[in-house]
Design an enzyme around this catalytic site. Structure first.
Site, short mmCIF file in Angstrom:
data_model
loop_
_atom_site.label_atom_id
_atom_site.label_comp_id
_atom_site.label_asym_id
_atom_site.label_seq_id
_atom_site.Cartn_x
_atom_site.Cartn_y
_atom_site.Cartn_z
CG ASP A 57 -3.50 99.79 -28.71
OD1 ASP A 57 -3.80 99.63 -27.52
OD2 ASP A 57 -3.51 98.85 -29.54
NE ARG A 82 -1.27 100.90 -32.09
CZ ARG A 82 -0.10 100.94 -31.45
NH1 ARG A 82 0.63 99.84 -31.35
NH2 ARG A 82 0.36 102.07 -30.95
NE ARG A 131 1.67 93.88 -33.95
CZ ARG A 131 1.23 94.69 -33.00
NH1 ARG A 131 1.49 95.98 -33.05
NH2 ARG A 131 0.52 94.22 -31.99
CG HIS A 160 6.50 96.39 -31.40
ND1 HIS A 160 5.50 97.12 -30.81
CD2 HIS A 160 6.24 96.41 -32.73
CE1 HIS A 160 4.66 97.55 -31.74
NE2 HIS A 160 5.09 97.13 -32.91
CB CYS A 254 5.14 100.69 -25.26
SG CYS A 254 5.68 99.08 -25.86
#
Length: 261
Positions: A57, A82, A131, A160, A254
């Protein structure tokens, strides 16, 4: 930006990710390169972060930090898959001579923060609910010295802030009302009564996961309805195909960490 050399959907940490759906890494690289070329063609400088194996990612570079006035408020990822990305991002910011502040609170960088320098003296909009922890909003305010407005996300596909809201220029936004709690919708209506609002089709086509320089707005090629709304509002939409990266739950924004030195 970080090229998707090791990109795959090896786990599922958002509703867009499906480990049973094949990912074409070669095509993802070509689409990413086209996005990079689009940004440089518009006159922007793109720094490239070296990807690392076992961090698929990393291509979603926006999540690594949030920079304002030369200070980067670092990320602390929610999911362990992550976590190590934050180390690579810290090394990048520090190697370029910018101030980096390691966070104590869980947050995912520009994934959940947006900056509008001309709105109310320089406003930060901050998302929470999936998140980033709301406590990170106060920490970001202390680190960056800018007022932060907390907005609660309630729809899992819009996990997000940058999937549901975007800065179009230094004082204007576009957003998808249904992604937010009703109180947060009221806040957005009060602060930005002239905002461009997205419908379901716009939002599900990642039409808000965009990057804007105040005139040109780079967004997912599937988001044709959003592109028309932006054109009607006086912006110049630039469509880029990112079908492979959408499989991981991200699109244009992103992939881009905006630097504000």
């Amino acid at each position: 930006m970080c090229p998707p050399e090791y990109y795959e959907v090896a786990y599922a940490i958002n509703p867009w990710m499906d480990t049973a759906t094949p990912v074409d890494t070669e095509l993802a690289l070509k689409q990413w390169e086209r996005l990079r070329e689009t940004l440089t063609g518009l006159g922007h400088t793109v720094h490239v972060l070296t990807p690392e194996a076992n961090l698929p990612d990393m291509v979603y570079a926006a999540n690594g930090a949030f920079m304002v006035d030369g200070t980067a408020y670092g990320a602390r990822f929610k999911h362990p898959q992550r976590t190590a990305e934050a180390i690579a991002h810290r090394a990048f910011y520090e190697s370029n001579g910018w101030t980096y502040v390691a966070p104590a609170q869980t947050n995912e960088g520009e994934g959940d923060f947006a900056f509008l320098p001309d709105a109310y003296g320089g406003l930060v909009l901050a998302g929470y609910g999936f998140r980033t922890e709301v406590a990170a909003h106060a920490e970001a305010q202390d680190v960056l010295g800018r007022p932060v407005v907390s907005l609660r996300l309630v729809e899992p596909r819009f996990y997000h802030l940058d999937t549901a809201l975007a800065a179009l220029d230094d004082g204007a936004i576009a957003y998808y009302p249904a992604a937010f709690s009703e109180p947060s919708q009221r806040v957005l209506r009060q602060l930005f009564p002239d905002a461009v609002t997205a419908d379901d089709a716009d939002a599900h086509a990642f039409g808000l996961n965009l990057v804007s320089d105040g005139r040109h707005v780079v967004l997912n090629s599937e988001a044709t309805g959003m592109a028309q709304k932006l054109a009607d509002a006086g912006y110049v939409p630039v469509l880029v195909e990112l079908s492979e990266l959408k499989k991981g739950g991200g699109s244009v924004k992103c992939c881009v960490a905006e630097l504000r030195p």
